[in-house]
Design a protein around this motif. Sequence first.
Motif, PDB file in Angstrom:
ATOM      1  N   ALA A 253       0.816  -1.218   0.000  1.00 32.25           N
ATOM      2  CA  ALA A 253       0.000   0.000   0.000  1.00 32.25           C
ATOM      3  C   ALA A 253       0.848   1.266   0.000  1.00 32.25           C
ATOM      4  N   THR A 257       0.557   4.201  -2.869  1.00 29.31           N
ATOM      5  CA  THR A 257       0.191   5.621  -2.733  1.00 29.31           C
ATOM      6  C   THR A 257       1.327   6.503  -3.247  1.00 29.31           C
ATOM      7  N   LYS A 261       0.884   9.215  -6.199  1.00 22.23           N
ATOM      8  CA  LYS A 261       1.252  10.622  -5.996  1.00 22.23           C
ATOM      9  C   LYS A 261       2.254  11.076  -7.051  1.00 22.23           C
ATOM     10  N   TRP A 264       0.467  11.693 -10.283  1.00 28.73           N
ATOM     11  CA  TRP A 264      -0.271  12.956 -10.273  1.00 28.73           C
ATOM     12  C   TRP A 264       0.675  14.137 -10.432  1.00 28.73           C
ATOM     13  N   MET A 292      -7.886   3.299  -7.224  1.00 24.44           N
ATOM     14  CA  MET A 292      -7.421   4.552  -6.614  1.00 24.44           C
ATOM     15  C   MET A 292      -7.695   5.773  -7.482  1.00 24.44           C
ATOM     16  N   ASP A 293      -7.615   5.617  -8.793  1.00 28.25           N
ATOM     17  CA  ASP A 293      -7.914   6.741  -9.677  1.00 28.25           C
ATOM     18  C   ASP A 293      -8.143   6.272 -11.113  1.00 28.25           C
ATOM     19  N   PRO A 294      -9.414   6.036 -11.444  1.00 33.04           N
ATOM     20  CA  PRO A 294      -9.707   5.513 -12.789  1.00 33.04           C
ATOM     21  C   PRO A 294      -9.419   6.503 -13.922  1.00 33.04           C
ATOM     22  N   GLN A 295      -9.161   7.748 -13.597  1.00 37.65           N
ATOM     23  CA  GLN A 295      -8.827   8.703 -14.658  1.00 37.65           C
ATOM     24  C   GLN A 295      -7.316   8.794 -14.868  1.00 37.65           C
ATOM     25  N   ARG A 320     -11.559   8.511 -19.380  1.00 37.05           N
ATOM     26  CA  ARG A 320     -12.461   9.087 -20.376  1.00 37.05           C
ATOM     27  C   ARG A 320     -11.770   9.856 -21.481  1.00 37.05           C
TER      28      ARG A 320
ATOM     29  N   ILE B  23      -9.981   0.837   3.491  1.00 43.75           N
ATOM     30  CA  ILE B  23      -8.985   1.442   2.597  1.00 43.75           C
ATOM     31  C   ILE B  23      -9.361   2.885   2.277  1.00 43.75           C
ATOM     32  N   LEU B  27      -6.972   6.070   3.049  1.00 50.51           N
ATOM     33  CA  LEU B  27      -6.447   6.946   1.996  1.00 50.51           C
ATOM     34  C   LEU B  27      -6.916   8.377   2.170  1.00 50.51           C
ATOM     35  N   GLY B  80       2.155   6.881   5.816  1.00 51.96           N
ATOM     36  CA  GLY B  80       2.327   7.548   4.508  1.00 51.96           C
ATOM     37  C   GLY B  80       1.310   7.152   3.452  1.00 51.96           C
ATOM     38  N   LEU B  81       0.128   6.735   3.886  1.00 51.21           N
ATOM     39  CA  LEU B  81      -0.846   6.289   2.888  1.00 51.21           C
ATOM     40  C   LEU B  81      -1.889   7.342   2.539  1.00 51.21           C
ATOM     41  N   HIS B  82      -1.933   8.406   3.313  1.00 57.12           N
ATOM     42  CA  HIS B  82      -2.944   9.440   3.084  1.00 57.12           C
ATOM     43  C   HIS B  82      -2.709  10.122   1.731  1.00 57.12           C
ATOM     44  N   MET B  83      -3.757  10.224   0.947  1.00 52.72           N
ATOM     45  CA  MET B  83      -3.640  10.898  -0.343  1.00 52.72           C
ATOM     46  C   MET B  83      -4.571  12.090  -0.383  1.00 52.72           C
ATOM     47  N   VAL B  85      -5.866  13.686  -2.909  1.00 54.44           N
ATOM     48  CA  VAL B  85      -6.942  13.574  -3.884  1.00 54.44           C
ATOM     49  C   VAL B  85      -7.476  12.146  -3.898  1.00 54.44           C
ATOM     50  N   ALA B  87      -9.821  10.341  -6.213  1.00 54.02           N
ATOM     51  CA  ALA B  87     -10.563  10.591  -7.453  1.00 54.02           C
ATOM     52  C   ALA B  87     -11.878   9.851  -7.417  1.00 54.02           C
ATOM     53  N   ALA B  89     -14.849   8.226  -9.743  1.00 50.35           N
ATOM     54  CA  ALA B  89     -15.119   7.799 -11.101  1.00 50.35           C
ATOM     55  C   ALA B  89     -16.481   8.302 -11.525  1.00 50.35           C
TER      56      ALA B  89
END
Lengths: 464, 464
Positions: A253, A257, A261, A264, A292-295, A320, B23, B27, B80-83, B85, B87, B89
Motif C-alpha cells: 500500500a 500511494t 502521488k 499525479w 485509486m484513480d480511474p482517470q 475518459r 482502505i 487513503l 504515509g498512505l494518506h492521499m 486527492v 478521485a 469515477a
Amino acid sequence: MWGIEIDRESELPLWRQIYKQIINRILSGEIKSKEVMPSTREMAKKLSVSRNTVCQAYDMLITEGYITSQQGALTRVSEGLHMEVIAEAKEYRNSAPAQVYAADFRTGRPDLRLFPRYLWQQLLNKAAGTMPLERLGYTGPQGDPALLQEISAWLYRSRGINVDTDNIFITAGATHALHMIAELLGEKGQRIIMEDPCHKGMHKTFIQKGISVIPVPVDQQGLQVEYLSNQTDACAIYVTPSHQFPLGGILPAGRRTRLMKFAWENDMYIIEDDYDSEFRYCGEPVSPLLSMDPQRVIYVGTFSKTLFPSLRIGYVILPRKFHTQWRKIRTHTDVQNPSLEQAALAELMASRKFDKHVKSMRRVYSLRRELMRNELLEKFKDNLTIIGDEAGLHMTVQFASAAPLLSSSDSFRSISKEKGVKIIPVEYHCIKKGIHVDKLLLGYGHLNEQEILNGIDIFESIFI
Amino acid sequence: MWGIEIDRESELPLWRQIYKQIINRILSGEIKSKEVMPSTREMAKKLSVSRNTVCQAYDMLITEGYITSQQGALTRVSEGLHMEVIAEAKEYRNSAPAQVYAADFRTGRPDLRLFPRYLWQQLLNKAAGTMPLERLGYTGPQGDPALLQEISAWLYRSRGINVDTDNIFITAGATHALHMIAELLGEKGQRIIMEDPCHKGMHKTFIQKGISVIPVPVDQQGLQVEYLSNQTDACAIYVTPSHQFPLGGILPAGRRTRLMKFAWENDMYIIEDDYDSEFRYCGEPVSPLLSMDPQRVIYVGTFSKTLFPSLRIGYVILPRKFHTQWRKIRTHTDVQNPSLEQAALAELMASRKFDKHVKSMRRVYSLRRELMRNELLEKFKDNLTIIGDEAGLHMTVQFASAAPLLSSSDSFRSISKEKGVKIIPVEYHCIKKGIHVDKLLLGYGHLNEQEILNGIDIFESIFI
C-alpha cells in the motif's frame, strides 16, 4: 500455337490456362507488340478446345488490356508490355515444426486439458445460432455490449471495483492492449517507465513502437518507487502490482500511494497489467490500482490465462479522455474483435460458469504449486529459495550461492538443450543485465502431477 | 465503527465491503497513520458479522500493506498512505445507438441475410469439437496451416496463381493487413504513394502511422501511372488494380507493366489491395499484379466481403525478405488470430462450399447491380452516367452537369439527412479535393430488390 499447352487434368479452367500462357509470352517478348492475334476459331482448332473457351481467354485479355480489339479491325497485342525481368517465385520452406521438451517449464501457460471444451462448444454453437444478424457486420471498435456488461459485473464481484461499461474496451489480448496503448500515448520521442525485470514481450511491444523505455528496479515487493523520483520525463509507468512479473511481489500500500502521488505530480499515466491476478492461492485477488484513480490508471486484463490463449480476448479500462482517440485508432488498426467469440464469452460469464472454472483452476494450480514447491525444497534444501507471492502460473526460484552453472548463460543453455529442458532465466526478462543471474522461472500451470515430478527430476539432474 | 456499512443484499462479499471501506478511510485520512486497529473480535461484534469475515478483510489489508501486524504487537495503520486527492469515477454515457436509414447506400457491405449461417454454425461446432488441444494455446503468428493451404488452393483455382503457403500470413482483415504493412515499411519519415481517390480508411491507416502519403490521380482506368515519374522518393505504392476503389476501373496491362517497371527502377514495393475482386459480373476475376513479381508485390486479401465483416480474417502474401520481420511485429502487436474460426474457414474452403457461396453471391449482386443500373438510367436518363467496371458491391455514378446540389457538400449533407439517406460522395475519399465533386457512391450489395427500388425513389427525390 506459341507452344501453349493444355492440361486437362488441371484444376485450372482451360480458358485460364490459355490466358496465362499468352500473358507470359507477351511479357517475355516472345509474342511481340502489335502482333496480330490468331482468330478465336483458329486458336480453338489448334489447341483442340471449344471456341467458347478461347473467346473467354481473349475477353479477359482485352479486359485487362493485353490485347486490343477494335470493331472491324484485327485483334493485336498491346504496345509497351514487354518486361526485361520476369520474376520467378522460388519457394523456400521456412516453418520449423514445434519443439517438444522432456520438461517444459515455460511461463504463462494455462492447462488446456482442463478447459471445459464441451461447454465452450455449446456456447459457441448457441451464439452462432442466435446472434442477431447485424452482428455479423461491423459492430464497432468498443466490443460486444453484453460482454462489456459481464466484465463489469465480474470485476465487481471478484475485485470489488465499480467500472462503468463505457470505460471498458475489448482487445485481442493483453499484448494487443499494450500495442494500442503505445499507439495512444507514444508520439515520437515518448518515454515509458517499466519495471525491471518485466515481461520481455511487453518490453518489445513498446520498443517496437519507437518508445524509449526507462527501467526502474524491482525487488521482492515489486517496483522500487524510491527510484522514480528523478525520472520525471516520461508519459506513463507500466506496472504489474497484483503479482509482479517475473519476481512475483505484491506492491504494498505504501508504494501504491507513492506511485499514485508521483503520477499525479508528474502528469503521468499508470498502465496496470493485471495479467494473472485471478490465480492467488493464499487469499482473494488483490485490489487493482485502478480503484485509486480511474482517470489516471489504464487497466489491462486478459482471458488468455483464465480460458485459453488462442481465444485472443482481453480488455482495457480507459480514462475518459482517451475514449475517442482509442476508437479512432482501433478503427484504423484492426477495426474490432470477431463478434462470435465475444458473444459466447458473455454467455459463459453471465451463467457464472466462468467463475466456477476460475475457482476450480485456482484449486488445481494451487496444488501444483504446492507439489512443485515441496519437490524443490526436498531436493535442493537450503540451496534454493522460492520467492514471490503464492500466485500465478509460475514460480520464481533463487539459488543460495549463485550456482556456477547459472553464471554462464551459454553453458546453462547448452546443458538445458541437451537434456531437453525448457527453462526461462529471470535474466532473459531483465533490461539491465547481471542483477538477477541467480534466478529462474518455473512454469507449472500447464503441468500435471506426473509432469511436475518428472520435470523436477530432470531439473535436478542439471544442477547435481 | 468508522461509519462502516454492511449491505447484506450486495453481490460483494462481506469481507470485501469491510476491506474497501477501511482502505477508503485510510487513503482519505479519516483513519490516521499508525492508528491502532480494533481487534477482529471487537470489529466483528460492532458490525454484526462473523469474526472470520473480519479476519479475511484484515488479512487482505496486511497482504496489501495497508495495515501492519507484528507478532505480539498491536495491528496499526501503515504510514504515509494518506492521499490528498481521492478521485471519483464519474460516469458518462457516450455510446450512441446505431442509426437507421430510410435508404442506406453505404459501400463495402455484403448481404448478411444470405450468409449460410447454419452451415457456418455446423463448421464452427465441428472445429470446436475436433480441434487438436494444442491449438487452444499459442499457435504462432502466421496462421492455421490448413487455412494457408486452402487459401493457396483457392487462389490457384480462382485466379490461376501459384502461391506457396509459406508466403501467406493470416491477418485480422484488410485494415489490419495495411496497419501491419505500415509497421513493416514505415520507419520514420517514410512516404507511400496512394491512388487519389482511395479508400479513406486505408488512407487514415497510413496517416495514423506517421507515414506521408503522396497522392497520384486516378481516372476511369485506375492509377494514372504517367504521374508517378517524379515521385521517386517513396517506399511503396498502394493500388487497387482489380477494381479501383472508389472509381471502379481495372488497371490495363500497359499501366501494369509501367507500374512494375517503375517499382523495380525505384526499388519500391507495390501494395496490391484486392478487396472485392471475387465479385466481377461480366467475366472472371482479373489476375492480380502479384503474378508479375511476388518478390515486389505485397498482396492483401480479405474474407470480409465474401463472408462477413465481423469474422475478421484476411491475409497477405509477402515477399520472402519480410517474413521474419512480419512474424516479429505480429508477435509484439496482437500475437495471432483466434484459432477456432480459422479452422472453420479452412473446412468451408476445403469442402468447396466457399466457392459455391461466392458463386451464388456473384449472381445475386450482379442482378442487384443490373436492377439499380436500370432504375437509375430510367429515372435520370442522360443526366447520370455509371462509371467503372461491372464489379464489387457498389456503383459509382457521375452527374452530367454537376448537379447544383452536389456543388455544396453542406446542402447535400443536410438534405440527405433530412430524407434519411446515407450516401457517400466520392469527394469524401479524395485526398486532393474538388476534382470528383460530381460523383457519388451507391452501395447495393446489402440491399434486396425492394430496398433498391425504395432507395432509388428516395435518391431521386433528392435531386428532382
